[in-house]
Design a protein around this motif. Structure first.
Motif, mmCIF file in Angstrom:
data_model
loop_
_atom_site.group_PDB
_atom_site.id
_atom_site.type_symbol
_atom_site.label_atom_id
_atom_site.label_comp_id
_atom_site.label_asym_id
_atom_site.label_seq_id
_atom_site.Cartn_x
_atom_site.Cartn_y
_atom_site.Cartn_z
ATOM 1 N N ASP A 1 0.829 -1.214 0.000
ATOM 2 C CA ASP A 1 0.000 0.000 0.000
ATOM 3 C C ASP A 1 0.862 1.261 0.000
ATOM 4 O O ASP A 1 0.529 2.245 -0.667
ATOM 5 C CB ASP A 1 -0.929 0.018 1.223
ATOM 6 C CG ASP A 1 -2.000 -1.061 1.144
ATOM 7 O OD1 ASP A 1 -2.402 -1.420 0.011
ATOM 8 O OD2 ASP A 1 -2.416 -1.551 2.210
ATOM 9 N N ARG B 1 2.127 1.739 -3.503
ATOM 10 C CA ARG B 1 1.043 2.276 -4.355
ATOM 11 C C ARG B 1 0.838 3.774 -4.099
ATOM 12 O O ARG B 1 0.681 4.557 -5.037
ATOM 13 C CB ARG B 1 -0.253 1.517 -4.094
ATOM 14 C CG ARG B 1 -0.295 0.160 -4.718
ATOM 15 C CD ARG B 1 -1.697 -0.461 -4.597
ATOM 16 N NE ARG B 1 -1.664 -1.811 -5.085
ATOM 17 C CZ ARG B 1 -1.878 -2.890 -4.330
ATOM 18 N NH1 ARG B 1 -2.163 -2.754 -3.039
ATOM 19 N NH2 ARG B 1 -1.828 -4.083 -4.850
ATOM 20 N N LYS B 2 0.827 4.160 -2.832
ATOM 21 C CA LYS B 2 0.607 5.574 -2.486
ATOM 22 C C LYS B 2 1.755 6.453 -2.970
ATOM 23 O O LYS B 2 1.546 7.562 -3.444
ATOM 24 C CB LYS B 2 0.389 5.731 -0.979
ATOM 25 C CG LYS B 2 -0.967 5.198 -0.539
ATOM 26 C CD LYS B 2 -1.156 5.259 0.960
ATOM 27 C CE LYS B 2 -2.515 4.684 1.323
ATOM 28 N NZ LYS B 2 -2.720 4.594 2.744
ATOM 29 N N ARG B 3 2.993 5.944 -2.855
ATOM 30 C CA ARG B 3 4.144 6.715 -3.353
ATOM 31 C C ARG B 3 4.057 6.883 -4.864
ATOM 32 O O ARG B 3 4.315 7.972 -5.386
ATOM 33 C CB ARG B 3 5.461 6.024 -2.976
ATOM 34 C CG ARG B 3 5.783 6.068 -1.530
ATOM 35 C CD ARG B 3 7.120 5.540 -1.135
ATOM 36 N NE ARG B 3 7.757 4.619 -2.053
ATOM 37 C CZ ARG B 3 8.965 4.136 -1.907
ATOM 38 N NH1 ARG B 3 9.684 4.469 -0.851
ATOM 39 N NH2 ARG B 3 9.481 3.300 -2.771
ATOM 40 N N ASN B 4 3.689 5.817 -5.566
ATOM 41 C CA ASN B 4 3.560 5.913 -7.018
ATOM 42 C C ASN B 4 2.425 6.856 -7.413
ATOM 43 O O ASN B 4 2.560 7.639 -8.358
ATOM 44 C CB ASN B 4 3.352 4.529 -7.641
ATOM 45 C CG ASN B 4 4.645 3.738 -7.717
ATOM 46 O OD1 ASN B 4 5.728 4.309 -7.777
ATOM 47 N ND2 ASN B 4 4.522 2.423 -7.693
ATOM 48 N N CYS B 5 1.337 6.812 -6.685
ATOM 49 C CA CYS B 5 0.199 7.713 -6.944
ATOM 50 C C CYS B 5 0.623 9.168 -6.748
ATOM 51 O O CYS B 5 0.332 10.029 -7.585
ATOM 52 C CB CYS B 5 -0.963 7.348 -6.029
ATOM 53 S SG CYS B 5 -2.421 8.372 -6.286
ATOM 54 N N LYS C 1 2.835 10.248 -9.631
ATOM 55 C CA LYS C 1 2.055 10.456 -10.861
ATOM 56 C C LYS C 1 1.290 11.779 -10.800
ATOM 57 O O LYS C 1 1.208 12.504 -11.783
ATOM 58 C CB LYS C 1 1.097 9.287 -11.091
ATOM 59 C CG LYS C 1 1.808 8.037 -11.569
ATOM 60 C CD LYS C 1 0.858 6.855 -11.708
ATOM 61 C CE LYS C 1 1.654 5.616 -12.091
ATOM 62 N NZ LYS C 1 0.820 4.424 -12.143
ATOM 63 N N GLN C 2 0.756 12.100 -9.631
ATOM 64 C CA GLN C 2 0.043 13.375 -9.473
ATOM 65 C C GLN C 2 0.984 14.562 -9.661
ATOM 66 O O GLN C 2 0.558 15.646 -10.062
ATOM 67 C CB GLN C 2 -0.632 13.446 -8.106
ATOM 68 C CG GLN C 2 -1.821 12.522 -7.988
ATOM 69 C CD GLN C 2 -2.413 12.499 -6.585
ATOM 70 O OE1 GLN C 2 -1.831 13.030 -5.636
ATOM 71 N NE2 GLN C 2 -3.565 11.874 -6.454
ATOM 72 N N ASP D 1 6.479 7.309 -12.094
ATOM 73 C CA ASP D 1 6.277 6.584 -10.846
ATOM 74 C C ASP D 1 7.230 7.173 -9.805
ATOM 75 O O ASP D 1 7.938 8.153 -10.085
ATOM 76 C CB ASP D 1 6.484 5.075 -11.020
ATOM 77 C CG ASP D 1 7.828 4.729 -11.639
ATOM 78 O OD1 ASP D 1 8.793 5.517 -11.532
ATOM 79 O OD2 ASP D 1 7.932 3.646 -12.252
#
Length: 177
Positions: free
Chosen positions: A17, A20-24, A27-28, A33
């Motif tokens: 998780d 995933r949050k770091r990649n999100c 991306k933002q 990534d």
């Protein structure tokens, strides 16, 4: 068993998780990534450029590597090509050649000059050096700072105390003797 259990443990306890949050987040911010974000922040260019550079290095050195590995296997046997053996199998010759340039008796002076050149000083510090290997000594070099340096409320200086250990062997190749 302990090492084999680490992967499943971290995957089952939130690490995926976090990834995933770091990649999100990355991306933002406009990156591919998190790795692209970190490379760009550190190097000033993204991971695509980094991989282009690394691919160029690999392509440019493939023939040299193949030749060197062939020579190593011919001189020291196929076992020398195993990843856990290569460093040891290749180190003796270069250490022997470098020996006269890095004499053991100048090791502490060289270390101190290196740190000074990086702007690190040990003003008034108490330093305990335990640099030579011996039977029963824990086989891990380290630096331990039981007393960090700091300025007291009255502005006076509290010097640090540091303990340095190493596993030097004055008789080994690479010691300069």
């Amino acid at each position: 068993d302990g090492l084999l259990s680490i992967g499943p443990f971290i995957c089952e306890n939130g690490f995926v998780d976090i990834v995933r949050k770091r990649n999100c987040m990355a991306k933002q911010l406009g990156y591919v990534d998190f790795y692209d974000y970190k490379v760009t922040q550190s190097e000033g260019f993204g991971k695509q450029k980094l991989f282009e550079i690394l691919d160029g290095l690999k392509t440019g050195t493939d023939d040299l590597l193949k030749e060197a590995r062939g020579r190593l296997a011919a001189e020291k046997g196929d076992a020398a090509l195993q990843p856990w053996n290569m460093s040891f199998m290749m180190s003796g010759e270069i250490k022997t050649k470098l020996d006269p340039f890095f004499p053991f008796e100048k090791a502490v002076e060289t270390w101190a000059r290196s740190f000074a050149a990086m702007g690190i000083n040990y003003r008034d510090a108490t330093m305990t050096l335990d640099l030579l290997d011996r039977k029963g000594k824990y086989s891990n070099g380290f630096c331990h700072w039981p007393q960090p340096a700091w300025k007291r409320p009255d502005g006076s200086w509290q010097p640090s105390s540091a303990n340095f250990t190493s596993l030097a062997d004055p008789a080994a190749i690479g010691s300069g003797l």
